[in-house]
Design an enzyme around this catalytic site. Structure first.
Site, short mmCIF file in Angstrom:
data_model
loop_
_atom_site.label_atom_id
_atom_site.label_comp_id
_atom_site.label_asym_id
_atom_site.label_seq_id
_atom_site.Cartn_x
_atom_site.Cartn_y
_atom_site.Cartn_z
N MET A 341 -5.65 46.85 20.07
CA MET A 341 -5.46 47.27 21.37
C MET A 341 -6.25 48.43 21.84
O MET A 341 -6.48 48.56 22.93
CB MET A 341 -4.10 47.41 21.66
CG MET A 341 -3.26 46.05 21.26
SD MET A 341 -1.59 46.04 21.69
CE MET A 341 -1.48 46.00 23.41
N GLU A 367 5.28 52.60 -5.66
CA GLU A 367 6.68 52.51 -5.88
C GLU A 367 6.96 51.10 -5.64
O GLU A 367 7.88 50.60 -5.54
CB GLU A 367 7.68 53.16 -4.76
CG GLU A 367 7.44 54.58 -4.49
CD GLU A 367 7.22 55.44 -5.75
OE1 GLU A 367 7.34 54.85 -6.61
OE2 GLU A 367 7.19 56.72 -5.35
#
Length: 388
Positions: A341, A367
């Site tokens: 955009m 993680e």
């Protein structure tokens, strides 16, 4: 009727307690005024000054979810909100809080003895001492059980040899929580970083999480006393329990990154004119903005529900995996949509979108990769182990 807040469409933050809302406002104001004006420079240079940790410590944010030893004993929701507000500026800031509090400090708090807690936690809570968490190795990321770092007894001492990689703050930490294989299985050791044989090298040529210090650690005949072992951390499960605390912060933090990207797209399309009208007035622009609102709202509701389960003491690791997987995916898709955009302007540091989008590529992996969390969820719903 109450007006809809375009940045909190279902008023999810209304679920916050007064103290949590006050903390949100404090951290948001600090992050916006003190950190945001500097983060582009840190990102370009590939650094995060150590004084930031002292500032975060002064606000009581380091190890804030822990109790005692100078830690605030805050709720899981409060910790999540802090991660969200910091990651709205940059993922590297949330990473600093995650590694210090959810990994290094949690390991010492949960698995250490009283002497170890007293020695390290008060100083770590203020940011006067920094920690790192040495689990990942060059040949074992998703499979930490295959680590090659070893610790062998030598009289009353332990001698560590091996290497770790992608360790946040390894070059500036004062203590490293090192996980190593022993004759009795995987154990954790507290290694002051000034110990002979410990060396850390910063990973420089990275394109994500640049406002964060990532390092390789080499352990060459590092000798530590028997008091260095975390006595209550038998096995890999202890390390994984710390990772779950960090994942909880991440699933909140990604909402902040997504929110920042959405806010940038909303402002830009409202001000930018093409074909004689604002970009925000075009149906395709509104479709993208609506998509972002939906994703951010879903992520916020997921995070809030997991915080409620955590408060009730019923939160399971598999549910954290769902939150980390879903929210990281949503955040990066919001960032990618926002970048389109802004057109070519979205490629510069004049806007935060590309920086967040790049950071989120790393957040997808740290993680636990997407694949690992999918397998964790798959195992929980089928009862079938598919890792091997």
């Amino acid at each position: 009727m109450t007006a809809i807040d375009p940045h909190d469409y279902l008023a999810v933050d209304d679920e916050l307690e007064d103290s949590e809302r006050d903390l949100r406002d404090t951290v948001r104001a600090y992050a916006t005024t003190e950190l945001l004006p500097q983060v582009n420079e840190w990102y370009e240079r590939g650094e995060l000054p150590r004084h930031v940790a002292k500032e975060l410590g002064a606000l009581g944010l380091l190890g804030m979810q822990l109790t005692g030893y100078g830690c605030a004993g805050a709720s899981g929701t409060a910790y999540g909100v802090v991660c969200r507000e910091l990651e709205a500026v940059d993922s590297g800031l949330r990473s600093l809080v995650s590694v210090q509090g959810s990994l290094a400090m949690t390991a010492i708090h949960r698995w250490g003895d009283e002497e170890q807690r007293q020695e390290w936690l008060p100083r770590m809570a203020t940011g006067d001492a920094l920690g790192c968490f040495g689990l990942t190795e060059p040949s074992s990321g998703s499979d930490p059980g295959s680590m090659r770092t070893t610790a062998r007894r030598d009289g009353d001492d332990w001698v560590l040899n091996g290497s770790k990689t992608w360790i946040t703050n390894g070059t500036i930490a004062d203590v490293a929580v090192i996980w190593a294989g022993t004759e009795d299985g995987i154990r954790a050791f507290l290694v002051p970083t000034g110990t002979a044989g410990y060396s850390a090298t910063e990973i420089r040529q990275k394109l994500s999480l640049r406002a964060s210090i990532s390092t390789d650690i080499l352990l060459e005949d590092v000798r530590v006393p028997s008091s260095a072992i975390l006595p209550h951390a038998p096995g890999l499960g202890a390390a994984l329990s710390c990772l779950n605390e960090a994942r909880f912060g991440i699933l909140w933090g990604t909402i902040g990154a997504a929110r920042a990207c959405y806010a940038a797209a909303l402002e830009y399309t409202g001000n930018r004119e093409q074909f004689g009208r604002s970009l925000a007035s075009f149906q395709l622009s509104q479709r993208k903005l609506a998509y972002m609102v939906v994703e951010i709202t879903h992520a916020s509701m997921t995070a809030m529900r997991l915080a409620q389960l955590k408060k009730a003491g019923t939160l399971r690791p598999e549910q954290i995996s769902l939150g980390k997987l879903a929210n990281a995916r949503s955040a990066i898709e919001v960032a990618r949509s926002a970048r389109t955009m802004l057109g070519a302007n979205g490629l510069t540091l004049a806007h935060p979108v590309m920086r967040h989008m790049s950071n989120l590529e790393a957040v997808l992996t740290v993680e636990g990769t997407e694949e690992i969390h999918e397998l964790v969820i798959g195992r929980s719903i089928t009862g079938v182990q598919a890792f091997r």
